[in-house]
Design an enzyme around this catalytic site. Structure first.
Site: not given
Ligand code: MRU
Length: 348
Positions: A50, A199, A240, A250
């Site tokens: 995240g 997730q 992201d 994202n």
């Molecule tokens: O691969 P991840 O689990 O790090 O991806 C996270 C996401 O895509 C979230 O939607 C993004 O980081 C926003 S978190 C507040």
């Protein structure tokens, strides 16, 4: 524990602890970290994930390294800290918060170049604490702006986990939902399971169940049907990295959801702290997209279900063009139909 009973990262005595998000929800446990290298491994292997949480973890990774080598001569200390930056920055490529946080920590060293390593280590740790505290505050501010966009009784779809676990606390997209619930609105969450790392199924569903916020889990290929049946009133996701023109990177699958939302006239909101906007990048085409290991698609943990020898693609993020975004929810307010001019104004 913090305000949501989920403290993604915490400083204990002289080291960092992070919830191991790879094994949730079947097990809840913390792993300890005391070097930049170990934190970078934690980020890469998704113990912590995240965008805002990755930024906080990197800041603490930087501080732990400084504490570890604080007795070195200044010249050696500085060269080791350079190396620590490199290691941290190589951990994951898409979340801009990682680069933002490491850059902020490097500036502390630059702005205090007269200090000795021991003094620097102290103020670097203080800066990491600040980054963590600011993140929670910003999430609360976004939450209040975003809550106003959700009607009482709304069914809100979210993709991936943009909750307390993806941040220092409260969450971005789930922060909007939490704030709406706190304001007295009845909100039901539809959680996309979010293949391949799950997730949504493992983390978003867990966070909502913990707090008694009604949540319904669907597999990613069900959202179009639910939209066509009028079962989704709004979509809120995190991000992201947002490019200067408002294109949004994202979790993989977000783009599909945004296209379907447009088709069904459902508002598509992105909760986005200003630290996630990368104005050095003009459009989403220039956002680096992480390609993760094939094993995440062919199975999960010890279980492998795909045919051995099959070739696999595993891009971890996709880009939703700005014209599909109804609004960016930031700590400075909601930017409807984002574009370059509106984004520039946010930074004035
Ligand atoms: O691969 P991840 O689990 O790090 O991806 C996270 C996401 O895509 C979230 O939607 C993004 O980081 C926003 S978190 C507040």
């Amino acid at each position: 524990m913090n305000e949501n009973n989920v403290e993604t990262l915490r400083w204990v005595d002289d080291h960092l602890e992070m919830i191991d998000q790879r094994i949730l929800p079947s097990k809840f446990s913390y792993i300890s970290y005391n070097s930049a290298k170990s934190v970078a491994n934690g980020i890469r292997s998704m113990v912590v994930r995240g965008a805002p949480a990755i930024g906080c973890a990197a800041a603490y990774g930087f501080a732990t390294e400084a504490l570890k080598i604080q007795n070195l001569k200044k010249v050696d200390f500085l060269s080791c800290m350079e190396n620590a930056c490199k290691i941290l920055l190589e951990s994951r490529p898409t979340a801009i918060n990682l680069f933002w946080a490491v850059n902020r920590m490097q500036l502390i060293i630059k702005d205090n170049h007269n200090m000795d390593p021991r003094e620097l280590a102290i103020i670097l740790l203080e800066e990491a604490h600040k980054i963590k505290a600011e993140d929670i505050k910003i999430n609360r501010m976004m939450g209040e702006f975003g809550a106003e966009l959700l009607a009482d009784g709304a069914n809100v779809l979210t993709h991936c986990n943009a909750g307390a676990l993806a941040t220092a606390g409260h969450g971005t997209a789930l922060g909007v939902i939490r704030s709406a619930v706190e304001s007295g609105k009845k909100i039901s969450v539809i959680a996309d399971e979010t293949r391949p790392f799950l997730q949504g199924a493992r983390l978003t569903a867990w966070e909502m169940v913990q707090e008694g916020i009604p949540v319904t889990l669907i597999s990613d290929n069900m959202s179009g049907y639910l939209m066509s049946q009028g079962e989704i009133d709004a979509i809120v996701v995190g991000t992201d990295r947002v490019a200067g023109n408002g294109d949004v990177a994202n979790k993989i699958g977000t783009y599909m959801v945004a296209v379907l939302a447009k088709r069904h006239n459902i508002p598509f909101y992105v909760a986005c702290p200003l630290s996630t906007i990368d104005r050095s990048i003009l459009s989403g085409a220039d956002i680096p997209i992480e390609e993760r290991p094939a094993s995440e698609v062919t199975g999960y943990q010890d279980m492998q279900w795909a045919a051995k020898g099959v070739s696999v693609r595993n891009p971890a993020f996709d880009v939703t063009p700005a014209d599909l975004v109804t609004g960016l929810i930031t700590e400075k307010g909601v930017v409807l139909r984002p574009n370059s001019e509106k984004i520039e104004t946010l930074f004035k």
